[in-house]
Design a protein around this motif. Structure first.
Motif, PDB file in Angstrom:
ATOM      1  N   ALA A  73       0.842  -1.201   0.000  1.00 39.53           N
ATOM      2  CA  ALA A  73       0.000   0.000   0.000  1.00 39.53           C
ATOM      3  C   ALA A  73       0.883   1.260   0.000  1.00 39.53           C
ATOM      4  N   LEU A  74       2.008   1.186   0.696  1.00 38.95           N
ATOM      5  CA  LEU A  74       2.946   2.326   0.713  1.00 38.95           C
ATOM      6  C   LEU A  74       3.640   2.469  -0.646  1.00 38.95           C
ATOM      7  N   GLU A  75       4.159   1.366  -1.122  1.00 38.09           N
ATOM      8  CA  GLU A  75       4.960   1.381  -2.356  1.00 38.09           C
ATOM      9  C   GLU A  75       4.157   1.928  -3.538  1.00 38.09           C
ATOM     10  N   LYS A  76       2.875   1.597  -3.558  1.00 38.36           N
ATOM     11  CA  LYS A  76       1.984   2.043  -4.644  1.00 38.36           C
ATOM     12  C   LYS A  76       1.963   3.563  -4.785  1.00 38.36           C
ATOM     13  N   LYS A  77       2.152   4.259  -3.644  1.00 38.27           N
ATOM     14  CA  LYS A  77       2.080   5.725  -3.640  1.00 38.27           C
ATOM     15  C   LYS A  77       3.411   6.378  -4.026  1.00 38.27           C
ATOM     16  N   MET A  78       4.465   5.556  -4.225  1.00 41.92           N
ATOM     17  CA  MET A  78       5.795   6.128  -4.481  1.00 41.92           C
ATOM     18  C   MET A  78       6.221   5.921  -5.919  1.00 41.92           C
ATOM     19  N   GLU A  79       7.073   6.843  -6.402  1.00 46.27           N
ATOM     20  CA  GLU A  79       7.540   6.755  -7.784  1.00 46.27           C
ATOM     21  C   GLU A  79       8.501   5.597  -7.984  1.00 46.27           C
ATOM     22  N   LYS A  80       9.390   5.408  -6.990  1.00 41.65           N
ATOM     23  CA  LYS A  80      10.307   4.268  -7.075  1.00 41.65           C
ATOM     24  C   LYS A  80      10.316   3.495  -5.780  1.00 41.65           C
ATOM     25  N   LYS A  81      10.838   2.270  -5.853  1.00 42.28           N
ATOM     26  CA  LYS A  81      10.873   1.424  -4.653  1.00 42.28           C
ATOM     27  C   LYS A  81      11.722   2.084  -3.573  1.00 42.28           C
ATOM     28  N   PRO A  82      11.167   2.222  -2.377  1.00 38.82           N
ATOM     29  CA  PRO A  82      11.924   2.884  -1.300  1.00 38.82           C
ATOM     30  C   PRO A  82      12.904   1.925  -0.633  1.00 38.82           C
ATOM     31  N   ARG A  83      13.868   2.486   0.088  1.00 37.11           N
ATOM     32  CA  ARG A  83      14.680   1.648   0.971  1.00 37.11           C
ATOM     33  C   ARG A  83      13.816   1.260   2.154  1.00 37.11           C
ATOM     34  N   VAL A  84      13.873  -0.019   2.508  1.00 36.46           N
ATOM     35  CA  VAL A  84      13.085  -0.548   3.622  1.00 36.46           C
ATOM     36  C   VAL A  84      14.051  -1.046   4.692  1.00 36.46           C
ATOM     37  N   ALA A 103      19.964  10.039   4.711  1.00 34.12           N
ATOM     38  CA  ALA A 103      19.372  11.384   4.646  1.00 34.12           C
ATOM     39  C   ALA A 103      19.171  11.858   3.206  1.00 34.12           C
ATOM     40  N   LYS A 104      19.808  11.189   2.238  1.00 33.54           N
ATOM     41  CA  LYS A 104      19.679  11.576   0.820  1.00 33.54           C
ATOM     42  C   LYS A 104      18.378  11.066   0.193  1.00 33.54           C
ATOM     43  N   GLU A 105      17.716  10.127   0.857  1.00 34.96           N
ATOM     44  CA  GLU A 105      16.527   9.500   0.279  1.00 34.96           C
ATOM     45  C   GLU A 105      15.302  10.410   0.394  1.00 34.96           C
ATOM     46  N   GLN A 106      14.364  10.216  -0.534  1.00 34.45           N
ATOM     47  CA  GLN A 106      13.112  10.982  -0.467  1.00 34.45           C
ATOM     48  C   GLN A 106      12.126  10.313   0.493  1.00 34.45           C
ATOM     49  N   ASN A 107      12.119   8.970   0.455  1.00 33.45           N
ATOM     50  CA  ASN A 107      11.249   8.195   1.335  1.00 33.45           C
ATOM     51  C   ASN A 107      12.077   7.148   2.068  1.00 33.45           C
ATOM     52  N   LEU A 108      11.726   6.894   3.317  1.00 31.82           N
ATOM     53  CA  LEU A 108      12.338   5.780   4.056  1.00 31.82           C
ATOM     54  C   LEU A 108      11.228   5.006   4.747  1.00 31.82           C
ATOM     55  N   VAL A 109      11.271   3.686   4.611  1.00 30.21           N
ATOM     56  CA  VAL A 109      10.306   2.835   5.297  1.00 30.21           C
ATOM     57  C   VAL A 109      11.028   2.086   6.420  1.00 30.21           C
ATOM     58  N   PHE A 110      10.483   2.160   7.623  1.00 30.89           N
ATOM     59  CA  PHE A 110      11.039   1.427   8.766  1.00 30.89           C
ATOM     60  C   PHE A 110      10.069   0.306   9.133  1.00 30.89           C
ATOM     61  N   LEU A 111      10.585  -0.898   9.221  1.00 29.13           N
ATOM     62  CA  LEU A 111       9.771  -2.050   9.618  1.00 29.13           C
ATOM     63  C   LEU A 111      10.156  -2.454  11.040  1.00 29.13           C
ATOM     64  N   CYS A 112       9.167  -2.329  11.951  1.00 27.75           N
ATOM     65  CA  CYS A 112       9.417  -2.632  13.358  1.00 27.75           C
ATOM     66  C   CYS A 112       8.833  -3.985  13.714  1.00 27.75           C
ATOM     67  N   GLY A 113       9.682  -4.868  14.196  1.00 32.83           N
ATOM     68  CA  GLY A 113       9.227  -6.197  14.598  1.00 32.83           C
ATOM     69  C   GLY A 113       8.954  -6.260  16.085  1.00 32.83           C
ATOM     70  N   HIS A 114       8.224  -7.290  16.483  1.00 34.68           N
ATOM     71  CA  HIS A 114       7.978  -7.581  17.897  1.00 34.68           C
ATOM     72  C   HIS A 114       7.955  -9.077  18.048  1.00 34.68           C
ATOM     73  N   TYR A 115       7.667  -9.561  19.245  1.00 35.05           N
ATOM     74  CA  TYR A 115       7.648 -11.000  19.518  1.00 35.05           C
ATOM     75  C   TYR A 115       9.017 -11.602  19.175  1.00 35.05           C
ATOM     76  N   GLU A 116       9.019 -12.828  18.690  1.00 31.15           N
ATOM     77  CA  GLU A 116      10.298 -13.513  18.443  1.00 31.15           C
ATOM     78  C   GLU A 116      10.866 -13.213  17.059  1.00 31.15           C
ATOM     79  N   GLY A 117      10.164 -12.378  16.287  1.00 30.35           N
ATOM     80  CA  GLY A 117      10.692 -12.041  14.969  1.00 30.35           C
ATOM     81  C   GLY A 117       9.603 -12.013  13.921  1.00 30.35           C
ATOM     82  N   ILE A 118      10.052 -11.955  12.667  1.00 25.51           N
ATOM     83  CA  ILE A 118       9.144 -11.839  11.531  1.00 25.51           C
ATOM     84  C   ILE A 118       9.422 -13.002  10.585  1.00 25.51           C
ATOM     85  N   ASP A 119       8.376 -13.529   9.966  1.00 26.62           N
ATOM     86  CA  ASP A 119       8.531 -14.600   8.973  1.00 26.62           C
ATOM     87  C   ASP A 119       9.581 -14.184   7.937  1.00 26.62           C
ATOM     88  N   GLU A 120      10.624 -14.994   7.805  1.00 28.76           N
ATOM     89  CA  GLU A 120      11.787 -14.675   6.968  1.00 28.76           C
ATOM     90  C   GLU A 120      11.394 -14.340   5.527  1.00 28.76           C
TER      91      GLU A 120
END
Ligand code: 6GU
Length: 254
Positions: A73-84, A103-120
């Protein structure tokens, strides 16, 4: 700079980032911040976002589907694939250098995990950067994401009051900052160093530089290996080292 944070705790991000300097920069439109609740993208009727790990073991694992759909849903709104950026103690250790690069990027996506981790599998699909903030373990990626956004934001023109201040500070040239003093001139019998009251700008600059060298030598000697030091600097540090060796000797004798 536009920040997008994928998290199960969007309020934590919003509350942490809407204060002080960063809050003002958002108001001024120098930055934007969007905290996306991963749970809103769960297709499960109970809005479940985690499940037991295959193979067994303690804790729960965050499932791929809600995270992937939230990202798409985020990527759809951006011109190019962001750094995640996935916040994990298994990542590269965050540094001022990494902040400068991000700091040079236009968009940055941060993925925050919890519990024991995220499906690889979802990590393989969307993550471009694995980043840690140090060798200790936190309960989730929200604080690290905020640490990173704070560090990156102050490098963006206009975010700090004083354009100079980002430049002169600790680490910029691999040296720690000199000490600072403000009024009054005497506090608890301690005087402000005389040179700072002299109005002699050259002498003040030299004193501050020497203080930086001394502090870095005493507190973070590891930084000196990368610092651009001239002959005079090296001599000054040798002198501090020699003085220290003498006082160490005196302590041992006592
Ligand atoms: Cl980025 N995440 C977590 N959960 N713990 C950490 C970390 C990140 N960096 C250091 N410890």
């Amino acid at each position: 700079m536009n920040y997008h944070v994928l998290t199960l705790f969007p309020e934590m991000i919003e509350q942490g980032m809407n204060t002080s300097i960063i809050g003002r920069a958002i108001e001024q439109g120098l930055l934007s911040l969007e905290a996306v609740n991963i749970r809103d993208y769960s297709t499960n009727k109970h809005h479940k976002v985690d499940d037991y790990p295959y193979g067994g073991g303690a804790g729960m694992v965050m499932q791929a589907q809600p995270i992937y759909d939230a990202y798409c849903a985020l990527e759809k709104k951006m011109e190019k694939k962001p750094r995640v950026i996935y916040l994990t103690p298994q990542g590269r250790t965050f540094s001022q250098k990494i902040a400068q690069d991000l700091a040079k990027e236009q968009n940055l996506v941060f993925l925050c995990g919890h519990y024991e981790g995220i499906d690889e599998r979802v990590l393989e699909e969307i993550v471009t950067d694995y980043v840690s903030i140090g060798d200790y373990v936190l309960t989730g990626g929200e604080l690290p994401a905020m640490v990173m956004m704070d560090t990156i934001s102050r490098l963006i023109p206009g975010v700090l009051n004083n354009e100079d201040s980002a430049e002169y500070e600790s680490f910029q040239n691999s040296l720690l900052e000199h000490p600072q003093y403000s009024r009054p001139e005497v506090w608890k019998d301690k005087r402000v160093p005389e040179v700072l009251l002299s109005g002699h700008h050259e002498k003040i600059a030299q004193w501050r530089h020497e203080q930086s060298l001394e502090r870095t030598f005493l507190r973070r000697p590891d930084l000196l290996e990368k610092a651009p030091l001239d002959k005079k600097d090296k001599k000054y540090i040798e002198q501090i080292a020699a003085n220290q060796a003498i006082s160490d000797e005196n302590v041992t004798e006592e």
